[in-house]
Scaffold this active site. Sequence first.
Site, PDB file in Angstrom:
ATOM      1  N   GLU A 293       0.877  -1.171   0.000  1.00 44.41           N
ATOM      2  CA  GLU A 293       0.000   0.000   0.000  1.00 44.41           C
ATOM      3  C   GLU A 293       0.906   1.209   0.000  1.00 44.41           C
ATOM      4  O   GLU A 293       1.763   1.363   0.873  1.00 44.41           O
ATOM      5  CB  GLU A 293      -0.930  -0.014   1.213  1.00 44.41           C
ATOM      6  N   CYS A 327      -1.831   8.519   4.203  1.00 44.71           N
ATOM      7  CA  CYS A 327      -1.871   8.208   2.777  1.00 44.71           C
ATOM      8  C   CYS A 327      -3.262   8.436   2.216  1.00 44.71           C
ATOM      9  O   CYS A 327      -3.434   8.581   1.008  1.00 44.71           O
ATOM     10  CB  CYS A 327      -1.403   6.783   2.521  1.00 44.71           C
TER      11      CYS A 327
END
Length: 541
Positions: A293, A327
């Site tokens: 990720e 993020c």
Amino acid sequence: MPKGIYLVPPATNEPVKGYAPGSAERIELQAKYSEMYGQTIDVPMYIGGEQVRTENKQSMHPPHDHQHLLGHFNPGNGTHVAAAIDAALEARTKWASLSWEHRASIFLKAADLLAGPFRAKMNAATMLAQSKNAYQAEIDAACELIDFFRFNVAYMQDIYREQPGSNPGMWNRLEYRPLEGFVFALSPFNFTSICANLPAAAAMMGNVVVWKPATTQIYSAQVIMELFQAAGLPDGVINMVTVSGAVAGDVIFKHRDFAGLHFTGSTGVFRQLWKDIGNNIEHYRSYPRIVGETGGKDFIMVHPSAVADEVATAISRGAFEYQGQKCSAASRAYIPDNLWDAVKANLMAQVGSFKMGAPDDFSNFINAVIDERAFDKIAAYIDYINTQDDAEILVGGNYDKSRGYFIEPTVVVTSNPKFRTMCEEIFGPVITIYVYDAADFEATLDLVDATSDYALTGAIISVDRYAIELATQKLENAAGNFYINDKPTGAVVGQQPFGGARGSGTNDKAGSPLNLLRWVSPRTIKETFVPATDYKYPFLG
């Protein structure tokens, strides 16, 4: 071996404590923060059953008070990485063969320990060394990590329970083996829960792990290792090394028994690791699992029907909680011109009211960015904005690193939908807004989809259900986590499995069975009860 069909305790999300003035949890956390602030610690590497220290000490400091010494960690070298691999492989036989319910019990115990005696310490460590306010630490370091442990155990049970059918005269079974070798977990600074889950998810499925935390997260990584030990995790199952990424990769990616990478971090680093693995593919015992990720350029798309106050709050929370160092943080927004004046007024008022400072003052909504490197990068973006004719700063834009790495939450408006800060990941408290013609909603959806190489999170804010459906369809591949009438942050384990595609990663959805499935290698077993005794089939008659 199991001697029953066991049902794990039902997984429920850990309640979030409020830390209101005078509350017991606030008093406890403030006391723990002060206690830990006054200590200096020496964080070792954890290799097998040994705590390994070196002569090459590196200091640790709070980002909001960078002259204060929290302690030191012990940078290692390639020999320590090799020793960690050896320790992991030595532990593998017993750990991989341990009945699954005993692995489950360890992580369920870790969840209960974190919900109780470890909660204040884990949160305080995250506040001190990662500069999170009490609420951000609570939802991350305590609640999300507890949820990862509990829900992953439940998912593990569901995975093992999934079995094939069998015709008469045979019995088909599916065995979920751990990977053959060891897993390398490479974790970021920004979420303590992610840092622990990367090694724990693989270990829960019977794998052994070499874990390299980010340098700026080592302080709370020490508490994670203490939690694993208190929960009864056997030595060598998760080994923590404090080395540079280059040193770790040089040993790990050339090792025959490298079996998988569990990664959260930057897109550039992930792509390089993938190349390194590919370049060594012929050396491995099996094809490594690569789960990552990475970055995001997360958006808020606003329809002309939206409520201006809801839009302003989605931006102020979505862009600036934890200084935009998520993020998933909103870093670009598209607002129709019919709403812009109202949104602008409310947003400037909200952002202008933020208090900024150290996390021990619970009235501070904004704290410091993680380190000087991040500070300088974000400040350079702000300096760039100030030199351009097609963008202006509406609020914020100041920064100061004399005591801590403080950057004001900054709202930028641009007339250029491809302005640099609309396209590039900044990873800080900066959001850029493009005001579009309210008649161009559908065309602006196409713009949102085409602007970024990332596809992590995004949001549509609208009262018009047809517009919501259209946005959901046209932005199908623009975000792995898509939010309707909400900010694009705050995914909860068991409710919103998290991950994105395109330049944002492999979309293996942490907090779901999809992630755990990557850490097993199934074996199909067919047993025939009465085998044939003649090769001839009926058609041969």
